[in-house]
Design a protein around this motif. Sequence first.
Motif, PDB file in Angstrom:
ATOM      1  N   UNK A 110       0.791  -1.178   0.506  1.00  5.88           N
ATOM      2  CA  UNK A 110      -0.248   0.104   0.071  1.00  5.88           C
ATOM      3  C   UNK A 110       0.420   1.439   0.086  1.00  5.88           C
ATOM      4  N   UNK A 111       2.435   0.641   0.726  1.00  5.93           N
ATOM      5  CA  UNK A 111       2.379   2.214   0.869  1.00  5.93           C
ATOM      6  C   UNK A 111       3.391   3.053  -0.374  1.00  5.93           C
ATOM      7  N   UNK A 112       3.954   1.638  -1.050  1.00  9.03           N
ATOM      8  CA  UNK A 112       4.068   1.239  -2.771  1.00  9.03           C
ATOM      9  C   UNK A 112       3.298   2.201  -3.502  1.00  9.03           C
ATOM     10  N   UNK A 113       2.022   2.029  -3.600  1.00  9.42           N
ATOM     11  CA  UNK A 113       0.812   2.399  -4.239  1.00  9.42           C
ATOM     12  C   UNK A 113       0.965   3.994  -4.126  1.00  9.42           C
ATOM     13  N   UNK A 114       0.682   4.465  -2.469  1.00  6.25           N
ATOM     14  CA  UNK A 114       0.979   5.888  -2.438  1.00  6.25           C
ATOM     15  C   UNK A 114       1.884   6.614  -2.711  1.00  6.25           C
ATOM     16  N   UNK A 115       2.795   6.042  -2.317  1.00  2.00           N
ATOM     17  CA  UNK A 115       3.876   6.609  -3.695  1.00  2.00           C
ATOM     18  C   UNK A 115       4.332   7.317  -5.010  1.00  2.00           C
ATOM     19  N   UNK A 116       4.049   6.106  -5.087  1.00  2.00           N
ATOM     20  CA  UNK A 116       3.732   6.367  -6.917  1.00  2.00           C
ATOM     21  C   UNK A 116       2.672   6.996  -7.349  1.00  2.00           C
ATOM     22  N   UNK A 117       1.376   7.066  -7.064  1.00  2.00           N
ATOM     23  CA  UNK A 117       0.818   8.229  -6.796  1.00  2.00           C
ATOM     24  C   UNK A 117       1.387   9.781  -6.654  1.00  2.00           C
ATOM     25  N   UNK A 118       2.099  10.141  -5.646  1.00  2.00           N
ATOM     26  CA  UNK A 118       2.807  10.848  -4.677  1.00  2.00           C
ATOM     27  C   UNK A 118       3.431  11.756  -5.590  1.00  2.00           C
ATOM     28  N   UNK A 119       4.344  10.197  -5.672  1.00  2.00           N
ATOM     29  CA  UNK A 119       5.431  11.245  -7.069  1.00  2.00           C
ATOM     30  C   UNK A 119       5.082  12.199  -8.054  1.00  2.00           C
ATOM     31  N   UNK A 120       3.792  10.926  -9.255  1.00  2.00           N
ATOM     32  CA  UNK A 120       3.331  11.056 -10.159  1.00  2.00           C
ATOM     33  C   UNK A 120       2.627  12.275  -9.593  1.00  2.00           C
ATOM     34  N   UNK A 121       1.765  12.905  -9.285  1.00  2.00           N
ATOM     35  CA  UNK A 121       1.348  13.969  -8.935  1.00  2.00           C
ATOM     36  C   UNK A 121       1.998  14.732  -8.955  1.00  2.00           C
ATOM     37  N   UNK A 122       3.367  14.402  -7.807  1.00  2.00           N
ATOM     38  CA  UNK A 122       3.805  16.135  -7.554  1.00  2.00           C
ATOM     39  C   UNK A 122       4.800  16.659  -8.918  1.00  2.00           C
ATOM     40  N   UNK A 123       5.151  15.297  -9.804  1.00  2.00           N
ATOM     41  CA  UNK A 123       5.684  15.985 -11.203  1.00  2.00           C
ATOM     42  C   UNK A 123       4.686  16.613 -11.688  1.00  2.00           C
ATOM     43  N   UNK A 124       3.960  16.187 -12.062  1.00  2.00           N
ATOM     44  CA  UNK A 124       3.044  16.182 -12.850  1.00  2.00           C
ATOM     45  C   UNK A 124       2.524  18.071 -12.097  1.00  2.00           C
ATOM     46  N   UNK A 125       2.154  18.209 -11.448  1.00  2.00           N
ATOM     47  CA  UNK A 125       1.719  19.544 -10.794  1.00  2.00           C
ATOM     48  C   UNK A 125       2.783  20.194 -11.025  1.00  2.00           C
ATOM     49  N   UNK A 126       4.242  20.165 -10.119  1.00  2.00           N
ATOM     50  CA  UNK A 126       5.101  20.705 -10.637  1.00  2.00           C
ATOM     51  C   UNK A 126       5.306  21.386 -11.722  1.00  2.00           C
ATOM     52  N   UNK A 127       5.763  21.044 -12.553  1.00  2.00           N
ATOM     53  CA  UNK A 127       5.692  20.850 -13.902  1.00  2.00           C
ATOM     54  C   UNK A 127       5.322  21.862 -14.895  1.00  2.00           C
ATOM     55  N   UNK A 128       3.332  21.672 -14.456  1.00  2.00           N
ATOM     56  CA  UNK A 128       2.631  22.577 -14.100  1.00  2.00           C
ATOM     57  C   UNK A 128       2.934  24.138 -13.560  1.00  2.00           C
ATOM     58  N   UNK A 129       2.985  24.213 -12.812  1.00  2.00           N
ATOM     59  CA  UNK A 129       3.138  25.483 -12.184  1.00  2.00           C
ATOM     60  C   UNK A 129       4.734  25.824 -12.644  1.00  2.00           C
ATOM     61  N   UNK A 130       5.948  25.154 -13.447  1.00  2.00           N
ATOM     62  CA  UNK A 130       6.956  26.046 -13.943  1.00  2.00           C
ATOM     63  C   UNK A 130       5.989  26.951 -15.504  1.00  2.00           C
ATOM     64  N   UNK A 131       5.288  25.702 -16.122  1.00  2.00           N
ATOM     65  CA  UNK A 131       5.153  26.227 -17.565  1.00  2.00           C
ATOM     66  C   UNK A 131       4.053  28.243 -17.412  1.00  2.00           C
ATOM     67  N   UNK A 132       3.192  27.532 -15.812  1.00  2.00           N
ATOM     68  CA  UNK A 132       2.805  28.613 -16.084  1.00  2.00           C
ATOM     69  C   UNK A 132       2.754  29.836 -15.020  1.00  2.00           C
ATOM     70  N   UNK A 133       4.256  29.722 -14.736  1.00  2.00           N
ATOM     71  CA  UNK A 133       4.261  30.928 -13.514  1.00  2.00           C
ATOM     72  C   UNK A 133       4.275  32.797 -13.778  1.00  2.00           C
ATOM     73  N   UNK A 134       5.227  32.234 -15.588  1.00  2.00           N
ATOM     74  CA  UNK A 134       4.111  34.421 -15.428  1.00  2.00           C
ATOM     75  C   UNK A 134       2.547  33.869 -15.349  1.00  2.00           C
ATOM     76  N   UNK A 135       2.195  33.195 -16.647  1.00  2.00           N
ATOM     77  CA  UNK A 135       0.391  33.772 -16.333  1.00  2.00           C
ATOM     78  C   UNK A 135       0.315  34.052 -15.033  1.00  2.00           C
ATOM     79  N   UNK A 136       0.840  33.350 -13.825  1.00  2.00           N
ATOM     80  CA  UNK A 136       0.313  33.240 -12.658  1.00  2.00           C
ATOM     81  C   UNK A 136       0.922  34.632 -12.353  1.00  2.00           C
ATOM     82  N   UNK A 137       1.851  35.214 -12.225  1.00  2.00           N
ATOM     83  CA  UNK A 137       1.918  37.081 -12.097  1.00  2.00           C
ATOM     84  C   UNK A 137       0.941  37.296 -12.749  1.00  2.00           C
ATOM     85  N   UNK A 138       0.270  37.632 -13.025  1.00  2.00           N
ATOM     86  CA  UNK A 138      -0.934  38.657 -14.037  1.00  2.00           C
ATOM     87  C   UNK A 138      -1.544  38.050 -13.034  1.00  2.00           C
TER      88      UNK A 138
END
Length: 318
Positions: A110-138
């Motif tokens: 169960x911890x392995x499943x949680x870790x896979x989900x947490x890392x995957x979601x974290x990487x995806x959200x982090x990438x989106x934040x990096x992409x939309x950094x400038x639009x967020x300032x506006x």
Amino acid sequence: VGFEHDCGSAGAYHPGDAQVLVLTVVMFRTLFANTTINMIAFAFTAFVSFLLVPLIVGRYGLTEFGLIMLARIMLPTGALAIFDFGFSEVATQAVAAARESGNWRRAGREIAVLAAIAVSVGVLVGALMAIFTLPLTHLFNVPNVHRPDFAAIILVSGFCFALFLPGMLLDGIVKGFEAFKVLRGVEVVCSVGYGVAALTIIFMGGAYAWIAYAYIVSMLVRAAALGGLSFRYLKGVGMRLQRPDAEARAHVTRRCRLFAGSKLLGASETQAAPLLIGALISPAAVGLYDISIRFPRFLKTVLSMLNTAVLPLASRLD
């Protein structure tokens, strides 16, 4: 005669009754101790926060203070808690249940499943934040003079997001072992470290952005400390991550779906207002709003400390 026999049996003393009573007393004693530890630690960290607010506002003004608060909102402890699918809570339940049943192989899956989900979601959200950094300032009406610094903060937060979500899982593992003294000790040390860093930045005349970076560093240090503690506790019981099977994936996914709804509602209730204020008015208005709700938010969080202590005990009973 049969009636008297039944009545006598109903009133008879059973040795198991004393055992149940002892277990109940121990459970509530543990609950009281854990809740007390949680409240003391939170009261201390809240005091550090209350101490810093007037100093930050006095040094930088409401606009910069509002920008610091908006930067914090873009973390898993803020509005982006909508991407926390109960990683801490589900990990707590898995570990607490394994401590009671001794089935650490199931907990490892169960911890392995949680870790896979947490890392995957974290990487995806982090990438989106990096992409939309400038639009967020506006979007948040950041003044032109502050946009480069605010964009850099969001970018750094995005890079660290992939570590923050697994850090919440580690938090749950430590809670599952009911190591609240150590957990809250880590939080107090990190809070003191952040407070000292923030005070140094303020009195040295540093930019407001460095206070936001200091907070991010304190979160990273906390995650690293929890990682070390989790490794120590799991090694002590001989648990290792296991290849997930269909049952573990289904169980964890079901639990995460249940918590995802409550996390979405909670984040929407507490974080939607500052986001809307930043988008519709200004960062200065966000700063003023944060100051006005700080004490009610403190009371709400204190009450939530009881649930934190109850969860591992309830999971063991289940």
